[in-house]
Design a protein around this motif. Structure first.
Motif: not given
Length: 52
Positions: A12-16, A22-26
């Motif tokens: 869902p949107t909140w998980l996306r 998380a992808l940005v942090v990685v």
């Protein structure tokens, strides 16, 4: 590009939103620990001529 990435993320949107953050942090961690230190010796920032 961002729309395609958004469609590929599951959930869902909140998980996306959490997955995208998380992808940005990685990506930032990889840049700061691997890419920037490897490129830093090639940059001319040590060639300071102020005060000479």
């Amino acid at each position: 590009m961002y729309a395609a990435l958004w469609r590929l993320l599951p959930g869902p949107t909140w998980l996306r939103v959490l997955e995208a953050l998380a992808l940005v942090v990685v990506v930032l961690i990889v840049l700061m620990t691997l890419v920037f230190p490897a490129v830093e010796p090639l940059l001319p920032f040590d060639d300071v001529t102020v005060g000479e």
